[in-house]
Every structure is written in C-alpha cells, then in structure tokens.
Design an enzyme around this catalytic site. Structure first.
Site, PDB file in Angstrom:
ATOM      1  NE  ARG A  42      -0.809   6.473  -3.193  1.00  0.00           N
ATOM      2  CZ  ARG A  42      -0.318   5.178  -2.461  1.00  0.00           C
ATOM      3  NH1 ARG A  42       0.741   4.630  -2.564  1.00  0.00           N
ATOM      4  NH2 ARG A  42      -1.189   4.393  -1.619  1.00  0.00           N
ATOM      5  NE  ARG A  44      -2.880   4.300  -5.879  1.00  0.00           N
ATOM      6  CZ  ARG A  44      -3.731   4.974  -4.797  1.00  0.00           C
ATOM      7  NH1 ARG A  44      -3.915   4.110  -3.598  1.00  0.00           N
ATOM      8  NH2 ARG A  44      -4.247   6.140  -5.134  1.00  0.00           N
ATOM      9  CE1 TYR A 102      -3.132   3.087   0.568  1.00  0.00           C
ATOM     10  CE2 TYR A 102      -2.119   3.311   2.773  1.00  0.00           C
ATOM     11  CZ  TYR A 102      -3.103   3.704   1.834  1.00  0.00           C
ATOM     12  OH  TYR A 102      -3.340   5.032   1.912  1.00  0.00           O
ATOM     13  CE  LYS A 133       0.313  16.106  -1.497  1.00  0.00           C
ATOM     14  NZ  LYS A 133      -0.488  14.982  -2.124  1.00  0.00           N
ATOM     15  CG  HIS A 181      -1.768  11.367  -4.907  1.00  0.00           C
ATOM     16  ND1 HIS A 181      -2.616  12.196  -4.187  1.00  0.00           N
ATOM     17  CD2 HIS A 181      -1.842  10.250  -3.880  1.00  0.00           C
ATOM     18  CE1 HIS A 181      -3.116  12.038  -3.153  1.00  0.00           C
ATOM     19  NE2 HIS A 181      -2.811  10.736  -2.929  1.00  0.00           N
ATOM     20  CB  SER A 203      -3.659  12.544   5.258  1.00  0.00           C
ATOM     21  OG  SER A 203      -4.809  12.053   4.740  1.00  0.00           O
ATOM     22  CD  GLN A 206      -5.181  15.703   2.135  1.00  0.00           C
ATOM     23  OE1 GLN A 206      -4.831  14.739   2.807  1.00  0.00           O
ATOM     24  NE2 GLN A 206      -6.344  15.821   1.341  1.00  0.00           N
ATOM     25  CE1 TYR A 239      -8.282  12.438  -1.204  1.00  0.00           C
ATOM     26  CE2 TYR A 239      -7.532  12.105   1.163  1.00  0.00           C
ATOM     27  CZ  TYR A 239      -7.594  11.902  -0.238  1.00  0.00           C
ATOM     28  OH  TYR A 239      -6.525  10.886  -0.833  1.00  0.00           O
TER      29      TYR A 239
HETATM   30  C1  FMN Z   1       0.495   5.539   1.026  1.00  0.00           C
HETATM   31  C2  FMN Z   1       0.304   6.737   0.655  1.00  0.00           C
HETATM   32  C3  FMN Z   1      -0.786   7.500   0.909  1.00  0.00           C
HETATM   33  C4  FMN Z   1      -1.078   8.956   0.721  1.00  0.00           C
HETATM   34  N1  FMN Z   1      -2.357   9.350   1.090  1.00  0.00           N
HETATM   35  C5  FMN Z   1      -2.359  10.743   0.748  1.00  0.00           C
HETATM   36  C6  FMN Z   1      -3.567  11.565   1.532  1.00  0.00           C
HETATM   37  O1  FMN Z   1      -4.176  10.999   2.077  1.00  0.00           O
HETATM   38  N2  FMN Z   1      -3.640  12.757   1.066  1.00  0.00           N
HETATM   39  C7  FMN Z   1      -2.768  13.597   0.191  1.00  0.00           C
HETATM   40  O2  FMN Z   1      -2.882  14.454  -0.305  1.00  0.00           O
HETATM   41  N3  FMN Z   1      -1.821  12.686  -0.231  1.00  0.00           N
HETATM   42  C8  FMN Z   1      -1.527  11.404  -0.239  1.00  0.00           C
HETATM   43  N4  FMN Z   1      -0.498  10.762  -0.787  1.00  0.00           N
HETATM   44  C9  FMN Z   1       0.393  11.612  -1.514  1.00  0.00           C
HETATM   45  C10 FMN Z   1       1.709  12.323  -0.640  1.00  0.00           C
HETATM   46  O3  FMN Z   1       1.026  13.216  -0.124  1.00  0.00           O
HETATM   47  C11 FMN Z   1       2.675  12.592  -1.672  1.00  0.00           C
HETATM   48  O4  FMN Z   1       2.136  13.401  -2.485  1.00  0.00           O
HETATM   49  C12 FMN Z   1       3.758  11.570  -2.286  1.00  0.00           C
HETATM   50  O5  FMN Z   1       3.587  10.474  -1.342  1.00  0.00           O
HETATM   51  C13 FMN Z   1       4.885  12.205  -2.871  1.00  0.00           C
HETATM   52  O6  FMN Z   1       5.563  11.028  -3.424  1.00  0.00           O
HETATM   53  P1  FMN Z   1       6.727  10.340  -2.690  1.00  0.00           P
HETATM   54  O7  FMN Z   1       5.957   9.131  -1.951  1.00  0.00           O
HETATM   55  O8  FMN Z   1       7.527   9.772  -3.945  1.00  0.00           O
HETATM   56  O9  FMN Z   1       7.510  11.310  -1.935  1.00  0.00           O
HETATM   57  C14 FMN Z   1      -0.360   9.502  -0.207  1.00  0.00           C
HETATM   58  C15 FMN Z   1       1.025   8.694  -0.613  1.00  0.00           C
HETATM   59  C16 FMN Z   1       1.107   7.394   0.082  1.00  0.00           C
HETATM   60  C17 FMN Z   1       2.487   6.724  -0.501  1.00  0.00           C
END
Ligand code: FMN
Length: 388
Positions: free
Chosen positions: A290, A176, A36, A263, A287, A118, A139, A141
C-alpha cells in the site's frame, strides 16, 4: 450451513479459501469500503508480487520419515500460541464490517493467536484488552506531541498489552488511486456515489446502523468534540508525525516495559538498526503493497534478514500471505512468525461474526495438512523442507 470438522476446527465449507471470502466480501460491502481494504498503491505491482513471489517458494516432503506427531504450537515472546500466525493491525475496521475489530480480537483470543490493534481502528486499547484478557498487542502510530505519546503508552501498559508495535513504513500517505477516486483520501468525503453504493448493500447498512458510526475509539480523548469529516483528516494529519527515525524509537524503548517490535522493516540495514536500538522483534512488511509500488515483495528481504539476523532478533513477516501453504513457505524462508491483514478482514466482511473463527480455523486446517503432508514436526522445522 455445511461445516467441515477437523480436530475441533470448524469452518463453513462454502468458503474453503481466502479467495472465496474475498469474493463474498466484495458482494456484501459497499465498493468504497471493499476497495479501501483490497487495493494497493499506484499500479498495484507490489501488492501482486507479494503473493506471487511467496508462491515461487517450494517445499520438499520427507515421505519416508516416521509419521510425525506434528504441532503448530509456536512460542513467541514468552507465550505459546496455538499457531504461527496472527492478525495484523488494520485501521478503520468498523468501516469494512461493523464491529470487525471486536469480532477478530475475540476469535484470536479463543484460538490463542495474537491480535494487533491499530491506533486508528474502531475499538479502544482498553476494550481490546478486555476482550482478550490482556493478550492483544498494540500498534502505535507515532503522535507528534510527546504528551499524547506518553499517555497512549501508559494506557497500553495499564491495559497489560504484552507487545507494542511501532510502525516505520508510513512516512507518507500511500498514493492509492482507488481511494482517491472514492474520496477516501484525507480528508475523507461522503460522496453521492458512496451513498448510492451503501444503498446497494442493505445488510452492511443495517449492521452499520445497529452498531452506530465507527469512531477512532483509542483517540477519542485527544480529539476535539464535534469534528466534522473534513476537519478529521486535517486533525489526524497534525496528530501523527509520520516518519519514525531512530531518535523517536530510543525514548519509547526506555518508556515501554514490555516487548517492542518494529513493523515495516524492508532491508538488512534497518533490521541491524532495530537490533542496535534494543528491540525484541521486527515485522518484515511493506504494508501489504500500500506504500511503495516500486519496492520488493517481502519474501525476498525476509529470507536475507532471517539468514543474517535470525539468531539476534525475532523475525516475523506479513504482506501477501493468503493460505496455509503461504504460511508454510514463509516459515521455511526463516520467519519465526507470520501475520495477515486482508485475509482476516475478508473473512469478517464475508461472514460477519462467524468470520473470525472461520478464517482462523481454515488457515489452521490448511497449515496442519501441509505439516502432515511433508512430515514437518514443529513449525521451527520448516526451513529443513525448503527446496533450494
Ligand atoms: C485496509 C488496511 C488498513 C491498514 N491499516 C494499518 C494500520 O492502521 N496500522 C498498521 O500498522 N498497518 C496497517 N495496515 C497494514 C497491515 O498491518 C499489514 O501490514 C498488511 O495488511 C499485510 O498485508 P496483507 O493484507 O497482504 O496480509 C493496513 C492494511 C490494510 C489492508
């Protein structure tokens, strides 16, 4: 534990890179939780490009400059942070390591770097604010109901969050494959396979038992009691409207008194719209690879957006950054500030409560070394070292 000391920055020398932490995290937590955290969408092309394209950027040293007294301190939104990087918002942190969100919030506060909470993580706005003396960013949603939106914003305001971050890059659930196979898609399932994976990670299981099942603490007041896992997914789907068009941002600009950041910006067009909407900053982000496998890595739009709009709005970036040199490369391409998601979570999953301090100390040490090496005095001087 062997400890490396450099100007009060202590880290465990067994893990001198984010990749070391990632490998340790993989050994320590159940596979479904690791995948995850670690995985991207579809074929994970965007995920891999994020880091590899940052690493194509080269810096030039200025060896004949007088030895500079370099400092990582960076001013952002009226606060002077100790380093030009912060912790990006990550959902369900308590699933990957019990209490990870609190571990990271505390470490961020102690190191004077920003921590973004988050909406869908396992610590509440109020608790994050308490741990960081009102420094944590939040942050949001976007809730479907305006009453829920207004209530969450009022809570963030009461908790004295200085910065509200709106997310625009999740109009759909990312596709994913690993999460789908593990039953972590919505609604989440606790399969027999997942239970067996938990039995294979006794430390994780023990810590999870100690801290109790992770919950969406910020969302508790809006959730019906006794929601089972099957209905949780459907409830979350109804609670949030995923798309974030301009009409939804404008009223929040009126409601929110602090700094407002968007963002997930990936194009000049959206950056320009953010400026017109009166936002204070943007985080160029995909993100962490993802959501859109066919999309660009973030370093490319960052360079164009910083070049065109860097004097009109704070331009920050995340996705793919895994080291001090990566932070330096990103600043050299024009970012005012950087964020990382997975790097810090690998740290927490690998080292538990030491993980926050370790990861921040390591990144600070690596970045400081680059600054001394190339003769860069302030973080805003990095663009002068970019090899064109
Ligand atoms: C497991 C996971 C959960 C995430 N959940 C959120 C979230 O709840 N809200 C959000 O704005 N971004 C979320 N993100 C994105 C991160 O804020 C960020 O943009 C991203 O991890 C940056 O890339 P990096 O992991 O390569 O540093 C998530 C990323 C991951 C890996």
């Amino acid at each position: 534990m062997r400890v490396h000391k450099m100007k009060n920055l202590e880290y465990n020398t067994k893990y001198p890179s984010i990749e070391d932490l990632r490998n340790r995290a993989k050994q320590r937590i159940p596979r479904f939780a690791f995948e995850y955290l670690d995985g991207g969408c579809n074929e994970e092309i965007n995920l891999r490009k994020n880091t590899s394209e940052i690493r194509e950027v080269e810096l030039q040293p200025k060896y004949l400059n007088a030895n500079p007294n370099s400092s990582m301190k960076t001013e952002l939104f009226g606060h002077e942070y100790d380093a030009p990087f912060g912790i990006a918002p990550v959902g369900l942190q308590g699933l990957m390591w019990p209490n990870a969100s609190e571990i990271l919030a505390k470490a961020a506060f102690e190191h004077n770097i920003p921590f973004i909470l988050s909406t869908v993580t396992t610590t509440s706005i109020e608790r994050a604010s308490e741990l960081t003396e009102g420094r944590a960013w939040f942050q949001l949603y976007h809730p479907t109901e305006n009453s829920v939106r207004d209530d969450i914003i009022a809570r963030a305001q009461a908790a004295e969050c200085p910065v509200l971050v709106l997310l625009c890059d999740v109009p759909t659930f990312g596709f994913r494959p690993k999460e789908i196979k593990n039953g972590l898609s919505m609604p989440p399932k606790m399969t027999v396979n997942n239970m067996l994976q938990i039995l294979g990670k006794p430390r994780w299981a023990l810590e999870t038992l100690k801290h109790g099942q992770p919950n969406f603490e910020t969302l508790r007041p809006y959730m019906p009691n006794n929601l089972n896992l099957k209905h949780l997914g459907l409830f979350m789907d109804r609670l949030f409207s995923k798309r974030m068009p301009e009409e939804k941002i404008a009223p929040i600009r009126d409601l929110w008194k602090g700094k407002l950041v968007l963002k997930g910006v990936a194009t000049e067009e959206d950056a320009e719209r953010a400026i017109k909407l009166g936002l204070d900053g943007i985080i160029v982000s995909n993100h962490g690879g993802r959501q859109l496998d066919a999309g660009e890595s973030t370093i490319k739009p960052l360079t164009r957006i910083a070049d065109k709009y860097g004097d009109q709005i704070k331009v920050m970036m995340d996705s793919g950054i895994r080291s001090g040199p990566d932070i330096a490369r990103t600043l050299a391409c024009g970012a005012d500030f950087t964020f990382m998601g997975r790097s810090f979570m690998y740290g927490a999953a690998a080292l538990g409560k030491e993980g926050g301090n370790h990861t921040i100390s390591l990144l600070k040490t690596q970045l400081q070394q680059v600054m001394h090496q190339i003769g860069c005095e302030r973080t805003s001087d990095f663009p002068g070292h970019l090899k064109m």
